[in-house]
Write an enzyme that holds these catalytic residues in place. Structure first.
Site, PDB file in Angstrom:
ATOM      1  CG  ASP A   2      -2.005  -1.046   1.149  1.00 57.19           C
ATOM      2  OD1 ASP A   2      -2.002  -1.833   0.182  1.00 57.19           O
ATOM      3  OD2 ASP A   2      -2.858  -1.080   2.054  1.00 57.19           O
ATOM      4  CG  ASP A   9     -12.923  -1.443  -1.494  1.00 57.73           C
ATOM      5  OD1 ASP A   9     -12.254  -2.489  -1.437  1.00 57.73           O
ATOM      6  OD2 ASP A   9     -12.670  -0.507  -2.264  1.00 57.73           O
TER       7      ASP A   9
END
EC number: 5.3.1.16
Length: 246
Positions: free
Chosen positions: A8, A129
């Site tokens: 990330d 998500d």
């Protein structure tokens, strides 16, 4: 089952967040390229990259770091975060990215998903998500009145065959994956699903492995790897079905 070490990116650094909150970032490396090589050297077959700045800004912000990762490894790389137009998709693929993940764009620009699938086929993934059962977009800052399954079925009609499913409440918390929701999504949508969020132990990987028959084909490992809660070589043995570890 494929395991995807996650990288990330925030301002060019490798970080982990808790529930997607930028103010919760812990920095693990200033060199994304070497981090990708580390996971490759430990046996990773695929690298999962998220441009966190891009997810919040609506356009990629870590292009240079993504290029370093792609150029530094021989294994394929998939990228998500702030990809909301065809030009960005084409740019990332031209860098050598193998697959791109469309999340917010699926809600905001479904026509982009359809066009991208027509042009690039299985190189386009859906990013779902979910927070408390509802789909979240715009860097997880906004929820919409759409369930994960509803979105999956809509995008399947547009050509999507594979989805990354993240349970936001579990992301970065080492609390275990949402096995029930992940399995149900794969079974009921017919998509191939990559689980994300909460994987904390080798036992979690064993349980996800059991969901392969439902269409769960992989899992993304983040904080568990960075905190040494899970060692990638041991996890890969389980994922390959060669269980004699532990």
């Amino acid at each position: 089952m494929i395991l995807f070490p996650a990288i990330d990116l925030k301002e060019g650094q490798c970080v982990r967040l808790v529930e997607g909150r930028m103010d919760s970032a812990t920095v693990y490396s200033n060199d994304p390229g070497s981090m990708a090589r580390l996971w490759q050297d430990q046996g990773a077959q695929y690298i999962h990259v998220v441009d966190l700045d891009g997810a919040f800004a609506g356009q990629p912000r870590n292009r240079q770091s993504i290029a370093q990762i792609v150029q530094g490894v021989q294994v394929p790389v998939q990228v998500g975060g702030g990809i909301r137009d065809l030009e960005t998709i084409e740019d990332l693929l031209s860098l050598g990215v193998d697959r791109v993940i469309l999340g917010s764009a699926a809600i905001l620009k479904p026509e982009l998903v359809a066009e991208a699938c027509r042009k690039y086929g299985q190189r386009i993934l859906l990013g779902i998500d979910a927070k408390d059962g509802q789909v979240a977009i715009q860097g997880w800052g906004e929820t919409v009145k759409r369930t994960a399954l509803d979105l999956a079925l809509e995008m399947k009609q547009l050509g999507i065959e594979r989805a990354v499913f993240t349970d936001i409440r579990r992301d970065g918390k080492l609390s275990g994956p949402n096995l029930a929701a992940t399995g149900e999504l794969a079974r009921n949508s017919g998509l191939r699903v990559i689980a994300s969020g909460g994987v904390a132990s080798l036992e979690d990987i064993r349980q996800l492995k059991k969901l392969e028959q439902d269409g769960v084909e992989g899992a993304i490992l983040g904080k568990a790897l960075y905190t040494n809660a899970v060692k990638l070589p041991e996890a890969l043995v389980i994922a390959r079905g060669e269980e004699s570890v532990c």
